[in-house]
Write an enzyme that holds these catalytic residues in place. Sequence first.
Site, PDB file in Angstrom:
ATOM      1  N   ALA A 120      33.169 -48.536  61.951  1.00  0.00           N
ATOM      2  CA  ALA A 120      33.303 -48.955  60.547  1.00  0.00           C
ATOM      3  C   ALA A 120      32.224 -49.971  60.224  1.00  0.00           C
ATOM      4  O   ALA A 120      32.428 -51.183  60.321  1.00  0.00           O
ATOM      5  CB  ALA A 120      34.692 -49.537  60.299  1.00  0.00           C
ATOM      6  N   HIS A 159      22.495 -43.231  57.075  1.00  0.00           N
ATOM      7  CA  HIS A 159      22.837 -43.556  58.473  1.00  0.00           C
ATOM      8  C   HIS A 159      22.849 -42.285  59.342  1.00  0.00           C
ATOM      9  O   HIS A 159      23.890 -41.820  59.801  1.00  0.00           O
ATOM     10  CB  HIS A 159      24.108 -44.367  58.633  1.00  0.00           C
ATOM     11  CG  HIS A 159      25.288 -44.004  57.776  1.00  0.00           C
ATOM     12  ND1 HIS A 159      25.784 -42.730  57.665  1.00  0.00           N
ATOM     13  CD2 HIS A 159      26.096 -44.790  57.020  1.00  0.00           C
ATOM     14  CE1 HIS A 159      26.838 -42.727  56.881  1.00  0.00           C
ATOM     15  NE2 HIS A 159      27.041 -43.955  56.460  1.00  0.00           N
ATOM     16  N   HIS A 162      27.873 -38.746  54.567  1.00  0.00           N
ATOM     17  CA  HIS A 162      29.306 -38.441  54.487  1.00  0.00           C
ATOM     18  C   HIS A 162      29.449 -37.014  53.949  1.00  0.00           C
ATOM     19  O   HIS A 162      30.193 -36.753  53.008  1.00  0.00           O
ATOM     20  CB  HIS A 162      30.036 -39.456  53.604  1.00  0.00           C
ATOM     21  CG  HIS A 162      30.054 -40.833  54.190  1.00  0.00           C
ATOM     22  ND1 HIS A 162      30.942 -41.216  55.168  1.00  0.00           N
ATOM     23  CD2 HIS A 162      29.274 -41.914  53.946  1.00  0.00           C
ATOM     24  CE1 HIS A 162      30.710 -42.483  55.497  1.00  0.00           C
ATOM     25  NE2 HIS A 162      29.697 -42.928  54.776  1.00  0.00           N
ATOM     26  N   ASP A 220      23.783 -51.530  57.678  1.00  0.00           N
ATOM     27  CA  ASP A 220      25.121 -51.074  57.300  1.00  0.00           C
ATOM     28  C   ASP A 220      26.148 -52.141  57.690  1.00  0.00           C
ATOM     29  O   ASP A 220      27.279 -51.827  58.076  1.00  0.00           O
ATOM     30  CB  ASP A 220      25.445 -49.734  57.975  1.00  0.00           C
ATOM     31  CG  ASP A 220      26.630 -49.008  57.340  1.00  0.00           C
ATOM     32  OD1 ASP A 220      27.006 -49.366  56.207  1.00  0.00           O
ATOM     33  OD2 ASP A 220      27.193 -48.113  57.983  1.00  0.00           O
TER      34      ASP A 220
END
Length: 379
Positions: free
Chosen positions: A300, A208, A187, A266
Amino acid sequence: MIAFKNVNVYLNNHKIIKSDLVVNGDKFTSFKAKKGITLPSKYIIVPGFIEEHIHGANGSDSMYPNAKDLHNLAQSITRSGTTSFCPTTMTMSKDAIKKALNNIAKKKYEPSEAKIIGVHLEGPFIAEEFKGAQDAKYIVKPNVKDMEEFINASNHKIKMITLAVEKASPQFLKFLKQNKIVISVGHSNAKYQEVKDALQYGLSSTTHTYNAMSKLHHRDVGVTGAALSLNELYSELILDLVHVSKEAAELLFKNKGKDKLVLITDSTEARYKKSGTYHLGTFPIYVKDGRAVLKNGQLAGSVLEMNVALRNAKKIFNLSLEDTINLASRNVANNLDLNKVGKIASGYYADFVIIDRDFNVYQTYVNGKLVYTKPKFHL
């Protein structure tokens, strides 16, 4: 005591061989048995899978601050061969994060579950440009005061953190390393040099990979390029063929090799559930055809199961079964600096799975105790 006689075992991270296997208490103790359980040749005993990045499963999420949901999560994932995991938080209010951390800290292990080996703190120290499915209004600049509160709320159980390294000072990264927290960049809108510079302060992983990070560009290769080119970094990969294409997965594997790639799910609370509406952090998510998305279509999390990720890996990377298993066991243990898990060896915790060569899971054992059996499977 549990004993298996003359069965296929992925022993000591070397190769699959015919061997006996003896468990005394919660550890492997011997590879010679006078008698024991035998298995047909289609079955293989392999190390239990370790999930370092998982939000939820079966209707429960790590952010739900109660023991019932943590138990449901820990119990459910054993059906996919997972024997230990890091409940993963979200970018929410500091109060909500601390409540979740405190709940995880208080959780007592039950014999029907996968083990909690620490917390993965994903956010709130992230970049708004690559927030993904995280809530931008709760993003916080990395600071020691908040981090100390999170560490205390977790009773020092934070094992890993995902953050935007470009937002973090060297002092903050050093503080994390002093507290033995594995640092992963994700992120993040960092430039390549910012990622490389963070290596000296303890950065060791990418979160990820490809998703929610600065992209590969010919003037600055960003976090994605750093993941591909810096050998020091382990790289997480969500191998559901939704978050990454086959070709992107192949490129990462070509650059990282079989020892630095870490499979993750995830997964969200929608794992094991039917299509419908669920929640992740502060947002509703919509699940259909194996995809979990926000209202605007943003991915998501996932509904991926670890044994499915392994099945995909073996096919895409053309790996041996042994090397494939390492992507969810040995490599994860190495990335998290875990002791006595990640392989079948004398003195290691007896976390193991009975599978076939298609990665179907038939039984899962944690600390030497049977915690899951596939319906209609009998020894």
